[in-house]
Design a protein around this motif. Structure first.
Motif, PDB file in Angstrom:
ATOM      1  N   UNK A  14       0.844  -1.190   0.000  1.00 46.88           N
ATOM      2  CA  UNK A  14       0.000   0.000   0.000  1.00 46.88           C
ATOM      3  C   UNK A  14       0.881   1.243   0.000  1.00 46.88           C
ATOM      4  N   UNK A  15       0.228   2.382  -0.134  1.00 47.16           N
ATOM      5  CA  UNK A  15       0.961   3.633  -0.311  1.00 47.16           C
ATOM      6  C   UNK A  15       1.808   3.970   0.917  1.00 47.16           C
ATOM      7  N   UNK A  17       3.702   2.023   2.604  1.00 41.45           N
ATOM      8  CA  UNK A  17       5.027   1.419   2.451  1.00 41.45           C
ATOM      9  C   UNK A  17       5.863   2.181   1.433  1.00 41.45           C
ATOM     10  N   UNK A  18       5.190   2.893   0.532  1.00 39.18           N
ATOM     11  CA  UNK A  18       5.905   3.580  -0.548  1.00 39.18           C
ATOM     12  C   UNK A  18       6.023   5.060  -0.247  1.00 39.18           C
ATOM     13  N   UNK A  19       6.175   5.428   1.027  1.00 37.29           N
ATOM     14  CA  UNK A  19       6.071   6.847   1.353  1.00 37.29           C
ATOM     15  C   UNK A  19       7.247   7.668   0.847  1.00 37.29           C
ATOM     16  N   UNK A  20       8.392   7.045   0.663  1.00 34.86           N
ATOM     17  CA  UNK A  20       9.502   7.793   0.060  1.00 34.86           C
ATOM     18  C   UNK A  20       9.182   8.131  -1.394  1.00 34.86           C
ATOM     19  N   UNK A  21       8.668   7.133  -2.123  1.00 32.63           N
ATOM     20  CA  UNK A  21       8.295   7.370  -3.522  1.00 32.63           C
ATOM     21  C   UNK A  21       7.170   8.392  -3.630  1.00 32.63           C
ATOM     22  N   UNK A  22       6.154   8.252  -2.786  1.00 33.57           N
ATOM     23  CA  UNK A  22       5.023   9.181  -2.917  1.00 33.57           C
ATOM     24  C   UNK A  22       5.431  10.591  -2.501  1.00 33.57           C
ATOM     25  N   UNK A  43       0.325  -0.595  -5.683  1.00 33.44           N
ATOM     26  CA  UNK A  43       0.456   0.857  -5.513  1.00 33.44           C
ATOM     27  C   UNK A  43       0.662   1.511  -6.878  1.00 33.44           C
ATOM     28  N   UNK A  44      -0.026   2.615  -7.116  1.00 31.46           N
ATOM     29  CA  UNK A  44       0.119   3.342  -8.380  1.00 31.46           C
ATOM     30  C   UNK A  44       0.224   4.823  -8.063  1.00 31.46           C
ATOM     31  N   UNK A  63      17.592   5.305 -10.302  1.00 26.64           N
ATOM     32  CA  UNK A  63      16.513   4.517  -9.714  1.00 26.64           C
ATOM     33  C   UNK A  63      16.500   4.828  -8.221  1.00 26.64           C
ATOM     34  N   UNK A  64      15.357   5.315  -7.722  1.00 25.25           N
ATOM     35  CA  UNK A  64      15.256   5.655  -6.307  1.00 25.25           C
ATOM     36  C   UNK A  64      14.424   4.595  -5.603  1.00 25.25           C
ATOM     37  N   UNK A  65      15.013   3.938  -4.597  1.00 27.60           N
ATOM     38  CA  UNK A  65      14.255   2.951  -3.814  1.00 27.60           C
ATOM     39  C   UNK A  65      13.224   3.740  -3.010  1.00 27.60           C
ATOM     40  N   UNK A  66      11.959   3.562  -3.355  1.00 35.56           N
ATOM     41  CA  UNK A  66      10.918   4.433  -2.816  1.00 35.56           C
ATOM     42  C   UNK A  66      10.182   3.838  -1.637  1.00 35.56           C
ATOM     43  N   UNK A  67      10.766   2.810  -1.023  1.00 36.22           N
ATOM     44  CA  UNK A  67      10.069   2.040   0.003  1.00 36.22           C
ATOM     45  C   UNK A  67      10.684   2.300   1.369  1.00 36.22           C
TER      46      UNK A  67
END
Lengths: 335, 335
Positions: A14-15, A17-22, A43-44, A63-67
């Motif tokens: 879910x988003x 977990x992807x808070x660095x990317x978001x 997640x999109x 490439x940024x690890x967004x997790x």
């Protein structure tokens, strides 16, 4: 780390977990060219999905690890993807506790393909222990009922609003995402424990009397895992004012369900203000930031009214409705 | 690190700076063969003064850096002495943040002379973040009004008294001196901030129902530099009982004079118990440990009576008069 970026979402469920990317997609949108999702990742971020070859062809550099996973480790299932990105000609950046450069396969692949690894979590500088000495200028610190409730977004939104109004201010990132967004700051949770407050003192040095350091919070004082980080940050920040951040509707500490209820706004603000008074006896609560993203607009406005009634302070959802009520009150009180 | 030890006192201006050395001299007396003082050092542990050559001739194996300075660094003026000890055939052990092995001159000298460097502060293992999950067995945690008030000595004395009475107990060191005394434990102030409570959970694992983990405290919640360490330790320890430790007569936080008064016993115990209740709602204060080493015997007994009257809990100076009053009360309450 060089833009444009491809945001690696791995298998984030879910988003949250992807808070660095978001965070990057929201606050450095112009630098985010696409997203890369492993099989089954729901997640999109609304960015184009790209393979590493496509990204390289379109000029993507990193490439940024967004997790942001608990413990900040490199999940074994990511490794073949990360090495493929390196082989395709991308640099790789991460804000994990476990360093890319310390991972044998990843480090070897980077060397083989002449690519650069960026580990942004581990502070490069050494810090002194906290002095507790009062510094000039003013400081506003975000605190929370829990982790991942919107402290960073609130700080960024308030900093932007202060600058829009011509008030000198500086956003001070204390986590990997804020560092990726701004290119400076400290991942305060990665400092050696003895130096947390000293690092926080370093982060917001002496400044002009009317200047605001707007400091991203980390963790929460009523959190069973991360409260030590938070307390050192509170003491070293010496905040004049605190904003209590909360996700509307959250009833339990995320990841500690069944054992740790989410504290009330009143209790959470009180414990942070009491702690802040050790190094700044004038510390006070100044506002409430509610993340209302799970609510309808009507329900969001009702939640904001309830929060204002509970604490007698202005509340807002800074992303949905803007941070003006908090900034108005802050500038009134510290006129 | 191999005994016998020669204790390095450097230029420590008083016994407070030499607390690692004095802890070893007190609790591992049989392994301490001598002391080494630089020109002008007024501290005297009552051990024979030895040159490195004399120590080596008498079979001493290890020079132990006995100084705990703020920030835990290798003072430049120590370096020629440390390299001379290596040249004389001694190993060197330290519990500083700055590692002996990372110091080029020291590391080179160790290699040249085939000696071993022991860096005991930096944890070798990695930890998980705190789970907040209740563990079996009982835990007693020392907390304090300040640093260097006797938390370690109190824990050691209580642990020894419990064992003397046949109550199963384990002393859990959380600092370099305790580690040097027992050969195990974690320097909790050296853990990466995100993992303080997780490391504290690791330190006192599940145990038998009647077993006591007697946990050395670190720092203090009302200390402007080290409270983050303390809070993570409190949360991860999940103490059933807390002993508040204080140096009788101390009025200000050591090293922060003029800015930070020493809290009252009442305030200091209350803030630690309140914090402990997050992960153990049954946490309670169980006693008061006063370091009365600056007082006459009459004044010491009066200070103990005053403390008992203030808090309604048994007080003692565990080194001077023994820890029996606290242990009696502990075993009564948890019978």
């Amino acid at each position: 780390m060089q833009p444009p970026f491809l945001l690696f979402l791995g298998t984030a469920p879910d988003i949250g977990w992807a808070k660095t990317a978001s965070g990057l997609a929201e606050w450095r949108a112009g630098d985010c060219a696409g997203q890369y999702r492993m099989e089954g990742c729901p997640v999109d971020l609304g960015l184009p999905d790209m393979t590493f070859a496509e990204a390289a062809a379109k000029g993507v550099r990193t490439l940024v690890i967004g997790i942001a996973n608990d413990g900040g480790y490199i999940a074994p299932e990511w490794v073949p993807h990360i090495t493929a990105a390196l082989a395709a000609g991308l640099d790789v950046a991460a804000g994990l506790h476990q360093r890319l450069a310390d991972h044998p396969e990843i480090s070897q692949a980077a060397q083989a393909h002449g690519r650069t690894l960026h580990d942004l979590r581990r502070p490069q500088q050494t810090f002194k222990t906290g002095t507790g000495k009062k510094r000039s200028g003013r400081r506003l610190l975000m605190v929370g009922t829990d982790c991942a409730v919107g402290k960073k977004y609130t700080a960024l939104a308030i900093d932007r609003e202060l600058q829009r109004r011509g008030v000198p201010s500086t956003f001070c990132p204390t986590g990997q995402t804020g560092i990726m967004i701004t290119g400076r700051g400290i991942a305060i949770d990665s400092v050696v424990a003895d130096f947390i407050s000293g690092a926080a003192e370093w982060l917001s040095p002496d400044a002009a009397p009317g200047h605001w350091h707007v400091i991203e919070g980390q963790g929460a004082l009523l959190h069973p895992a991360y409260a030590g980080v938070t307390l050192g940050l509170v003491h070293g920040s010496q905040p004049d004012a605190l904003v209590i951040c909360h996700e509307a509707g959250r009833r339990e500490i995320q990841g500690y369900e069944g054992a740790y209820p989410c504290p009330s706004l009143t209790d959470a603000l009180a414990v942070h203000v009491a702690a802040a008074k050790l190094t700044n006896p004038n510390a006070r609560g100044i506002g409430i930031s509610l993340n209302t993203s799970l609510l309808s607009e009507d329900a969001a406005r009702a939640a904001i009214r309830d929060a204002e009634a509970e604490l007698g302070l202005p509340a807002c959802d800074p992303l949905r409705f803007g941070p003006a009520p908090i900034v108005d009150h802050l500038l009134d009180v510290f006129a």
